[in-house]
Scaffold this active site. Structure first.
Site, mmCIF file in Angstrom:
data_model
loop_
_atom_site.group_PDB
_atom_site.id
_atom_site.type_symbol
_atom_site.label_atom_id
_atom_site.label_comp_id
_atom_site.label_asym_id
_atom_site.label_seq_id
_atom_site.Cartn_x
_atom_site.Cartn_y
_atom_site.Cartn_z
ATOM 1 N N HIS A 137 1.736 -3.026 0.762
ATOM 2 C CA HIS A 137 0.753 -3.734 1.575
ATOM 3 C C HIS A 137 -0.551 -3.839 0.789
ATOM 4 C CE1 HIS A 137 0.034 0.607 2.756
ATOM 5 N NE2 HIS A 137 -1.133 0.235 2.312
HETATM 6 C C1 T46 Z 1 -2.329 3.076 1.675
HETATM 7 C C2 T46 Z 1 -1.411 3.965 0.937
HETATM 8 C C3 T46 Z 1 -2.010 4.465 -0.351
HETATM 9 C C4 T46 Z 1 -2.073 7.068 10.523
HETATM 10 O O1 T46 Z 1 -1.834 7.239 11.720
HETATM 11 N N1 T46 Z 1 -3.313 7.349 10.017
HETATM 12 C C5 T46 Z 1 -3.635 7.148 8.716
HETATM 13 O O2 T46 Z 1 -4.780 7.428 8.313
HETATM 14 C C6 T46 Z 1 -2.622 6.605 7.840
HETATM 15 C C7 T46 Z 1 -2.935 6.360 6.385
HETATM 16 C C8 T46 Z 1 -1.376 6.337 8.361
HETATM 17 N N2 T46 Z 1 -1.124 6.569 9.662
HETATM 18 C C9 T46 Z 1 0.234 6.332 10.193
HETATM 19 C C10 T46 Z 1 0.668 4.868 10.223
HETATM 20 C C11 T46 Z 1 2.156 4.941 10.022
HETATM 21 O O3 T46 Z 1 2.799 5.111 11.265
HETATM 22 O O4 T46 Z 1 1.156 6.962 9.315
HETATM 23 C C12 T46 Z 1 2.365 6.213 9.208
HETATM 24 C C13 T46 Z 1 2.696 5.938 7.747
HETATM 25 O O5 T46 Z 1 1.736 5.025 7.214
HETATM 26 P P1 T46 Z 1 2.139 3.954 6.090
HETATM 27 O O6 T46 Z 1 3.539 3.511 6.280
HETATM 28 O O7 T46 Z 1 1.064 2.906 6.056
HETATM 29 O O8 T46 Z 1 2.052 4.871 4.769
HETATM 30 P P2 T46 Z 1 2.097 4.425 3.254
HETATM 31 O O9 T46 Z 1 2.336 5.658 2.464
HETATM 32 O O10 T46 Z 1 2.991 3.266 3.038
HETATM 33 O O11 T46 Z 1 0.594 3.894 2.957
HETATM 34 C C14 T46 Z 1 -0.492 4.810 3.006
HETATM 35 C C15 T46 Z 1 -1.660 4.224 3.808
HETATM 36 O O12 T46 Z 1 -1.248 3.848 5.125
HETATM 37 C C16 T46 Z 1 -2.246 2.998 3.149
HETATM 38 O O13 T46 Z 1 -3.504 2.711 3.726
HETATM 39 O O14 T46 Z 1 -3.050 2.294 1.081
HETATM 40 O O15 T46 Z 1 -0.931 5.083 1.679
#
Ligand code: T46
Length: 135
Positions: A52
């Protein structure tokens, strides 16, 4: 690729016979006010996270344990960074498509962000990113 939006920053380390300390300070060696901190660990082999961009968010990614590969894409250019050192932080600002992969089994990726979590700031569709990227 080292644009203003993507920069590999080396933090000053204070090391002696008793160990190493690396301080991180808002608006000093971290170029923004830190509003949120999270960390990613226990990532399965072969997993690819991220996939993303953010409209506005700026973040710094630091592998405080192990090793992680981060691929960034902006303005038609793509570059892969290997985060394998605790004194290196990868600054990623808005409108950079990024993926994190090849997490070592001991990897812990610490992320410092300049804003609170906001799902509306995510660009999760690659086609939408490409449209925004050319603006
Ligand atoms: C990014 C990369 C480097 C939350 O509730 N609070 C938070 O602060 C974050 C970061 C995530 N979440 C929840 C949202 C999703 O249900 O945690 C779950 C996993 O998030 P996501 O699939 O977006 O995780 P990554 O590892 O793909 O991405 C993360 C960050 O979301 C993003 O901002 O830039 O790490």
């Amino acid at each position: 690729m080292d644009t203003a939006k993507i920069q590999l920053i080396t933090f000053k380390s204070y090391g002696d016979d008793e160990g190493v300390l690396i301080p991180l300070e808002s608006e000093k060696n971290i170029p923004f006010e830190i509003k949120r901190v999270y960390y990613i660990h226990t990532v399965k082999a072969g997993a690819v996270r991220g996939k993303h961009a953010h409209y506005q968010l700026a973040q710094i990614l630091i592998a405080i344990s192990g090793c992680v590969e981060v691929t960034c894409e902006s303005k038609g250019e793509k570059h892969t960074y290997i985060l394998d050192s605790r004194d290196k932080g990868l600054l990623i600002e808005g409108m950079v498509w990024h993926t994190m992969q090849k997490f070592s089994s001991d990897a812990i990726l610490l992320v410092l962000a300049n804003d609170f979590y906001n799902e509306d700031d995510y660009v999760r569709e690659y086609d939408v990113f490409l449209e925004e990227d050319v603006k």
